[in-house]
Each structure stands twice: as C-alpha cells, then as structure tokens.
Scaffold this active site. Structure first.
Site, mmCIF file in Angstrom:
data_model
loop_
_atom_site.group_PDB
_atom_site.id
_atom_site.type_symbol
_atom_site.label_atom_id
_atom_site.label_comp_id
_atom_site.label_asym_id
_atom_site.label_seq_id
_atom_site.Cartn_x
_atom_site.Cartn_y
_atom_site.Cartn_z
ATOM 1 N N LYS A 39 0.860 -1.189 0.000
ATOM 2 C CA LYS A 39 0.000 0.000 0.000
ATOM 3 C C LYS A 39 0.893 1.236 0.000
ATOM 4 O O LYS A 39 1.768 1.380 0.853
ATOM 5 C CB LYS A 39 -0.870 -0.020 1.264
ATOM 6 C CG LYS A 39 -1.682 1.254 1.530
ATOM 7 C CD LYS A 39 -2.950 1.285 0.727
ATOM 8 C CE LYS A 39 -3.843 2.461 1.118
ATOM 9 N NZ LYS A 39 -4.541 2.228 2.398
ATOM 10 N N VAL A 40 0.668 2.123 -0.943
ATOM 11 C CA VAL A 40 1.460 3.352 -1.064
ATOM 12 C C VAL A 40 0.531 4.515 -1.364
ATOM 13 O O VAL A 40 -0.663 4.335 -1.611
ATOM 14 C CB VAL A 40 2.531 3.242 -2.185
ATOM 15 C CG1 VAL A 40 3.492 2.094 -1.916
ATOM 16 C CG2 VAL A 40 1.867 3.098 -3.555
ATOM 17 N N THR A 100 0.083 11.666 -1.061
ATOM 18 C CA THR A 100 -0.937 12.403 -1.795
ATOM 19 C C THR A 100 -1.302 13.684 -1.057
ATOM 20 O O THR A 100 -1.549 14.723 -1.670
ATOM 21 C CB THR A 100 -2.187 11.527 -1.988
ATOM 22 O OG1 THR A 100 -1.808 10.318 -2.656
ATOM 23 C CG2 THR A 100 -3.247 12.241 -2.798
ATOM 24 N N HIS A 148 -6.362 10.430 7.513
ATOM 25 C CA HIS A 148 -7.002 9.330 8.224
ATOM 26 C C HIS A 148 -7.855 9.796 9.398
ATOM 27 O O HIS A 148 -8.658 10.704 9.282
ATOM 28 C CB HIS A 148 -5.957 8.303 8.661
ATOM 29 C CG HIS A 148 -5.216 7.678 7.528
ATOM 30 N ND1 HIS A 148 -5.802 7.325 6.341
ATOM 31 C CD2 HIS A 148 -3.905 7.351 7.395
ATOM 32 C CE1 HIS A 148 -4.900 6.794 5.524
ATOM 33 N NE2 HIS A 148 -3.744 6.811 6.140
#
Length: 259
Positions: free
Chosen positions: A54-55, A104, A147
């Site tokens: 996951k990136v 991002t 998050h």
C-alpha cells in the site's frame, strides 16, 4: 507459496486485508505481513521488497517500473481528503508539518498553496502521530493530517484551514485518490491479486465481526466509534473496484505530479 505484503495499521487497511492475510480467501497464498505508515512504504517499495504494498497514489511515478497498480484495495473517495490544520496562528509563510514528501496529502497541499498563494516558509516531515500535538504546542504553525485525524483534531484545540479533498473535488469534479495497492511485476499475477483483494473486501463487508478484534488491536487506541467512522469513510465502492470515475481521478492526480 508465501508472499510479502505491507500496509498500514489503520482500520481501513486491516479491515480490507483481514480475510486475505488470515487464510479466508480461497485459492490465495499465505502472507507475511509488515505494518508500516504510508510514508515508510512509499520509500521502502523503491527497492521492490514487498510483493503487494500500500502506497500513496502520489508516489506512483517512482514505483511503476517495479510495480503494477491494482484496481482495488486502496483508498479513494469523496469527503475523505487530507486536512490542513492550524492552532489559530495562520499558515502563510509559516512552518508546516507533513506526513511525507511523496504522500498524496503533500501533493494536494502544494497544488492548493500554488493556487491560493498561501505558501509555507518551511515544510518538515514529521511522524504522523506527532503532527497534531506539535501544532497544538506551537512547534509548527500548521499540520497536514490524514485518516482518523479528521475525527479527532478538535481534541487538540486545532482549527481546519482547508479540507484538501473538498478543494480537489471542487476543482476537478473527481474523487480524491489517496492510497493505492501495487503488485510487484514478475512476482504476482495482478489479475489474481486483484481477485484475492476483492474477495477479502467482500468477506469483510459480509461479516464485519470477523475482522473486529484484528482491526481494534492495531487501531492505535482509537475508540470503537472512531474506528467505525474511519472504515465507513475509506472503505467504499472504489475499494472494490476503481471503475471509470476512479481511473479518471488517478489519471488526473498523476498528471498533477508531473505538471
């Protein structure tokens, strides 16, 4: 056969991958799991050490020679973007803490700063869990968070300067691509891997109680209601399949990384 996989301990990732890494997906191999924040995986994936990883979508230009993007398993959606927070002291010409240079979130902040003219004097990379306390204590003028911070930043007395996901959606009309799942070229069949992940997502949706203990054990002391809100926001239809809207969003973000 055993494969290596790396993803974050955040509830959306543990929820998505619980069935896959616990042998609940028929036909899938066993997995050796590494938990790491996305800034760590963005960097460690450069040497191809993981079979699945996951990136950040913003890191793809540095990784696609080694990895192939899978059309599922990641984090992409609406109303779920990064937030730029302050302690009331403003942002322009200040010091801002960010969770990673190839995230991002940082890409969006740079694009927004260029458009708005609110450019920080200095940017420092800080472990995610230190950002909000650091802004609250005055170590930084602003902090870029992702998050679960969307649900908890008020506890630190912080205010939202801009919702970068909302800004992106307004500017482009597209959902925001946050986290991507990559498969190592030559090590994993991407079609098979995508189907394993889709089955893992469907298993999690069909019976959330199966993954509950696993998710909570890695949730970094988040309250259950925050965990539930986190999963509901970041695990959505794009997690099962990017689809045309998701593909357009990814293409737009990748174009922005090279602009």
């Amino acid at each position: 056969m055993s494969l290596s996989i790396a993803f974050s301990p955040c509830p959306n990732d543990t929820f998505v991958f619980h069935a896959l890494v616990h042998g609940l997906v028929p036909g899938a191999p066993s997995f050796d799991v590494t938990f790491a924040d996305v800034d760590v995986t963005n960097t460690s994936a450069l040497d191809g050490r993981f079979d699945l990883v996951k990136v950040s979508y913003a890191a793809l230009p540095w990784l696609l020679d080694t990895y192939e993007l899978l059309p599922c398993g990641g984090a992409l959606g609406r109303g779920c973007g990064p937030l730029l927070l302050t302690n009331g002291q403003g942002f322009h010409d200040g010091v801002v803490a960010v969770p990673g240079e190839r995230t991002t979130a940082y890409l969006l902040m740079r694009l927004w700063a260029q458009q708005s003219g609110q450019v920080p004097r200095e940017v420092v990379v800080v472990p995610f869990h230190e950002i909000m306390p650091g802004v609250a204590a005055g170590r930084f003028d602003a902090g870029l968070v992702i998050h679960e911070a969307r649900f908890t930043y008020q506890r630190y007395g912080l205010t939202q300067l801009v919702d970068l996901g909302e800004w992106w959606e307004t500017d482009t009309g597209l959902p925001i691509p946050l986290g991507a799942i990559l498969a190592k070229r030559g090590a994993v069949d991407p079609v098979e891997a995508a189907e394993w992940i889709r089955q893992s997502v469907r298993t999690a949706w069909a019976d959330p109680s199966l993954s509950r203990d696993y998710v909570l054990s890695h949730a970094q002391e988040m309250e259950p209601e925050v965990v539930d809100a986190h999963i509901a926001l970041y695990v959505n239809e794009f997690t099962e399949n990017l689809g045309p809207d998701g593909e357009r969003a990814v293409a737009a973000l990748l174009k922005a990384t090279t602009a």
